[in-house]
Design a protein around this motif. Sequence first.
Motif, PDB file in Angstrom:
ATOM      1  N   ILE A  91      -7.606   5.007  -1.218  1.00  0.00           N
ATOM      2  CA  ILE A  91      -7.924   6.309  -0.762  1.00  0.00           C
ATOM      3  C   ILE A  91      -9.800   6.605  -0.282  1.00  0.00           C
ATOM      4  CG2 ILE A  91      -8.065   8.958  -0.580  1.00  0.00           C
ATOM      5  CD1 ILE A  91      -5.213   9.229  -1.223  1.00  0.00           C
ATOM      6  N   VAL A 128       3.205  11.131   1.680  1.00  0.00           N
ATOM      7  CA  VAL A 128       2.254  10.398   1.589  1.00  0.00           C
ATOM      8  C   VAL A 128       1.693  11.233   3.570  1.00  0.00           C
ATOM      9  CG1 VAL A 128       1.249   8.123   2.720  1.00  0.00           C
ATOM     10  CG2 VAL A 128       3.041   8.604   0.826  1.00  0.00           C
ATOM     11  N   ARG A 176       0.453   3.745   1.298  1.00  0.00           N
ATOM     12  CA  ARG A 176       0.703   4.102   2.906  1.00  0.00           C
ATOM     13  C   ARG A 176       1.364   4.480   3.346  1.00  0.00           C
ATOM     14  NH1 ARG A 176      -4.054   1.622   6.334  1.00  0.00           N
ATOM     15  NH2 ARG A 176      -5.408   1.163   3.780  1.00  0.00           N
ATOM     16  N   TYR A 189      -1.939  11.896   0.200  1.00  0.00           N
ATOM     17  CA  TYR A 189      -0.723  12.460  -0.277  1.00  0.00           C
ATOM     18  C   TYR A 189      -1.288  13.947  -1.009  1.00  0.00           C
ATOM     19  CZ  TYR A 189      -3.025   9.875  -4.357  1.00  0.00           C
ATOM     20  OH  TYR A 189      -2.963   9.458  -6.119  1.00  0.00           O
ATOM     21  N   MET A 201      -8.187   5.865   5.352  1.00  0.00           N
ATOM     22  CA  MET A 201      -7.445   5.382   4.071  1.00  0.00           C
ATOM     23  C   MET A 201      -7.996   3.356   4.357  1.00  0.00           C
ATOM     24  SD  MET A 201      -5.020   6.525   3.225  1.00  0.00           S
ATOM     25  CE  MET A 201      -3.846   5.856   2.423  1.00  0.00           C
ATOM     26  N   SER A 219       0.885  -1.014   0.044  1.00  0.00           N
ATOM     27  CA  SER A 219      -0.123  -0.295   0.365  1.00  0.00           C
ATOM     28  C   SER A 219       0.880   1.275   0.038  1.00  0.00           C
ATOM     29  CB  SER A 219      -0.985   0.015   0.934  1.00  0.00           C
ATOM     30  OG  SER A 219      -1.691   1.577   1.342  1.00  0.00           O
TER      31      SER A 219
END
Length: 336
Positions: free
Chosen positions: A285, A246, A232, A251, A280, A230
């Motif tokens: 997202i 991020v 993230r 982001y 998330m 991911s």
Amino acid sequence: ILLSASLCAQKTETIKLSQSVKSKKHDYKSFTVIDWRANQEIGSVMYHKDQVNIAFENEAAKDLQNWFYGDNPVRGNDELVLLLENINISEDKHEKYSIAKLEVRASTFLKKDDGYHFLSRKDTVATVSSRTTPYLAQSLAKKLTLTFSELLKNTYRAKAWDFVVNQDELSNYSTLLKNKLEIYKTDSLKDGVYKDYYSFFTHNPEPGFIIETNNKGIVTKAVNGKEKTSIRNFYAFVYKGVPFKVIPVGYVEIFRDEQGLFIEVKKEELFPEANSSFMMVGGGIAGLIGSVVANVAIVAIDAKAAQKRRAMAGTEVSLDPFTGNYILPEDFGKSK
């Protein structure tokens, strides 16, 4: 008589370095503290009518070394160095309350045969209000101990930078090291994902990873063969030549000027509340249509949206090249 009364009204709050700073990962042959503060006085605050000075029991270098050696016996080969650059306490007095401010800047290095290699830094400001605690001096002394404890623990986890600083260059290490970081010099960024701040500022993306988007064009993950991660889980990424940081809700684009790197964000984007509609999910997202999340994420694929994003009431937040942390302006998140 007046002088005697004045002296009696002064008290001292001693900084008690009591937290454990034991290293579980490294053994150190030595720990050296270089105190380069221009002013050895830390500062004072008022308690009722008494002035309370905040001070180390002996001197900063000696107390910090004794603290370290108390938890870390001398062994191993590594030589750890702490550069103490600033400790300052001030007080802003109001009619019915006061706000005390603690400023600390200190850095750590690993000393090798070729010179000093940067490890970590604390460059922070903390405030305490007498509305929440009447014992400002005690609270500030505790915060100072916590700050040094966090610095040492971050140091134990840190990887030493490859760049070398000579001993006679230590006073200017910040400028020298910053000038060596590739991210400030290159005009052509490498597409890919960057696992941490150091890889990003030195411009070294993770090898083999390809960035993927969902059907809406929003970046969601990086793929390396069968490995899917991911987005993230990375510090930053570059997509189609554009860098992005991020953040908790998605982001945002990273910008560069003569001062360094910065992003434009709202407080709610960096520190979303638990009951926020931003979240998330599934490596992607999600959020309300038209929410901040959508505005943040969409800049990756839409130049017009990027312009709209810059026009939003965000605040410039710098990225610290020595920690990767955000450098928040004093009025961050406050209504203007």
